[in-house]
Design a protein around this motif. Sequence first.
Motif, short mmCIF file in Angstrom:
data_model
loop_
_atom_site.label_atom_id
_atom_site.label_comp_id
_atom_site.label_asym_id
_atom_site.label_seq_id
_atom_site.Cartn_x
_atom_site.Cartn_y
_atom_site.Cartn_z
N GLU A 184 0.82 -1.21 0.00
CA GLU A 184 0.00 0.00 0.00
C GLU A 184 0.85 1.26 0.00
O GLU A 184 0.41 2.31 -0.49
CB GLU A 184 -0.91 -0.01 1.24
N THR A 185 2.07 1.18 0.52
CA THR A 185 2.85 2.38 0.79
C THR A 185 3.99 2.62 -0.20
O THR A 185 4.90 3.38 0.08
CB THR A 185 3.44 2.33 2.22
N ARG A 206 -2.57 -5.12 -4.02
CA ARG A 206 -1.83 -4.72 -2.83
C ARG A 206 -1.53 -5.93 -1.96
O ARG A 206 -2.42 -6.64 -1.51
CB ARG A 206 -2.63 -3.69 -2.04
N GLY A 213 5.54 -2.00 7.66
CA GLY A 213 5.21 -1.60 6.30
C GLY A 213 5.93 -2.38 5.24
O GLY A 213 5.85 -2.05 4.05
N LEU A 441 0.14 8.46 6.87
CA LEU A 441 0.50 7.10 7.23
C LEU A 441 -0.74 6.29 7.62
O LEU A 441 -1.61 6.81 8.34
CB LEU A 441 1.48 7.10 8.40
N PRO A 442 -0.83 5.06 7.13
CA PRO A 442 -1.99 4.22 7.49
C PRO A 442 -2.07 4.03 9.00
O PRO A 442 -1.06 3.83 9.67
CB PRO A 442 -1.69 2.89 6.79
N ARG A 443 -3.28 4.11 9.52
CA ARG A 443 -3.49 3.85 10.94
C ARG A 443 -4.12 2.46 11.12
O ARG A 443 -4.83 1.99 10.23
CB ARG A 443 -4.38 4.92 11.58
N GLY A 446 -7.67 1.13 9.69
CA GLY A 446 -8.11 1.86 8.51
C GLY A 446 -7.94 3.36 8.63
O GLY A 446 -7.84 3.92 9.73
N GLY A 447 -7.91 4.04 7.50
CA GLY A 447 -7.71 5.47 7.49
C GLY A 447 -6.24 5.83 7.55
O GLY A 447 -5.37 4.96 7.65
N LYS A 448 -5.95 7.13 7.50
CA LYS A 448 -4.57 7.59 7.53
C LYS A 448 -4.44 8.80 8.44
O LYS A 448 -5.36 9.60 8.59
CB LYS A 448 -4.09 7.95 6.11
N ASP A 449 -3.27 8.90 9.07
CA ASP A 449 -2.94 10.02 9.94
C ASP A 449 -1.91 10.93 9.28
O ASP A 449 -1.08 10.47 8.49
CB ASP A 449 -2.36 9.53 11.27
#
Length: 486
Positions: A184-185, A206, A213, A441-443, A446-449
Amino acid sequence: MRQLRTLIDDVLGVLEDVGKGRANPVAPGGPTAVRAYADDVLAEPLLPATGGGNPAEVLRKLVEAYANWSVDVSHPATVARMQCPPTAVAVAADLVAGALNQSMHAWEAGPFALELERRLIEDLATLVGYGADAGGTLTAGGSISNVMAMLIARDEAYRRRLGRSTFDSGLAVGGVRPVVLCTETVHFSVDRGASIAGIGADGIIRVPADDLGRMIPAEADRILRELPSDCLPVMLFVCAGSTDFGWVDPLPELARVAREHGVWLHADAAYGGGALFSERLRPLFDGLAEADSVTLDLHKFGWVPASAGVFLTRDAAMLDHLAVQQTSLNSPDDVAEGFVGRYGHSIQATRRCDALKIAATLRAYGRDGIGAMVDACHELSRYGAARVAREAKLQLAAEPVLSTVLFRYLPGDGSDLDAFNSSLRRQLMRDGHAMLARVFLPRPGGGKDVWLKLMLLNPDTTGEQLDQVIDDVLAAGAALEAAGRS
């Protein structure tokens, strides 16, 4: 050359004068101020009906304007992007490359430039760990290198499975759907490359990653085993030094997976590859030579002006996928007598000689000298991370691997962390105090910070100077908190 010498002396004086009057990495005021400045100094059209008179005066005015609102890449607070302060020898070599204006596409466009690039590619391939059969080319940057890798991997996959060339038949031949595997990253150029290669975003699979990571080899193996028969795996795209944390995927294990399934393994070492110069950090990249192709960027950990991208392949014959089209360039009778350009090794035709500035830097500093600069940046990141960890108002994301420090400010007023840190970054840039990057950055769950990033590529920056950058972050954060409370 006499006129060039006069012009160069003049503009170097302008740069020196502008530099003396600067204390911050960029002029204050943000986008509004730079637009107003441009409206003023560029009020006259850049393409007038007739020339602007004295070329020296035209150049002086443009250079002065350009320099006044440029980012000082040598400033300790310029820590946003992968823009290194280039060595003087590289800048001088880049000037020569521009003045002589050689091109790499045909022998008659740059005979010595061609030989220089060939030998440079050989040395860089050796640095990666490739053997005598390796090949490659210089590119406009890591994104282009990654796209080239995807195009070659795609064509090789079609050749192996269907015995056909996509140059003639396109992607519809054989009724297969090409796919690319990555985490994903990875760098955003993967998505762009998939679009250019006709694979599309829907063709990107993915692969799950571990807590750091890094791609999980067993998951890559499972996905490849479970692919439907109409799917054609084009590439396993792995990271050798991520742009955020610097983490390296488990290269030896992933190489075994790729070989077992007959899939092209590409390693993106655009940022991390510079660590190959460092005896301390090089072991992190064990297994890199097992990749079918590698991306490097020497305008990052290499201290040369952009662009200085490098695309390397373990087997030089794979570059033939780029040379399918028959043109007047490199025709058989010319090739038979050694009049060979590098058009067939690139997706560009006319291409400037970037090898000169790279060769000048490598020869002037050597592997040990460049390795020492890499180590200095690594040590600086460890120093910065330790300082961040001591501050109650700051949160460190992880210990540095290469030369990045990821952190965020923790407001005590209940503000949204993402919005606050995004505003904090923009305020620092608007004030001209610091140029910081922002990453998502993925949290877990789910979601990102939002996190802030210090990209440390200046080996001359001291710990005290980095302390000042962090002090400015703390001061700006406190001011934002105070403004919120009021």
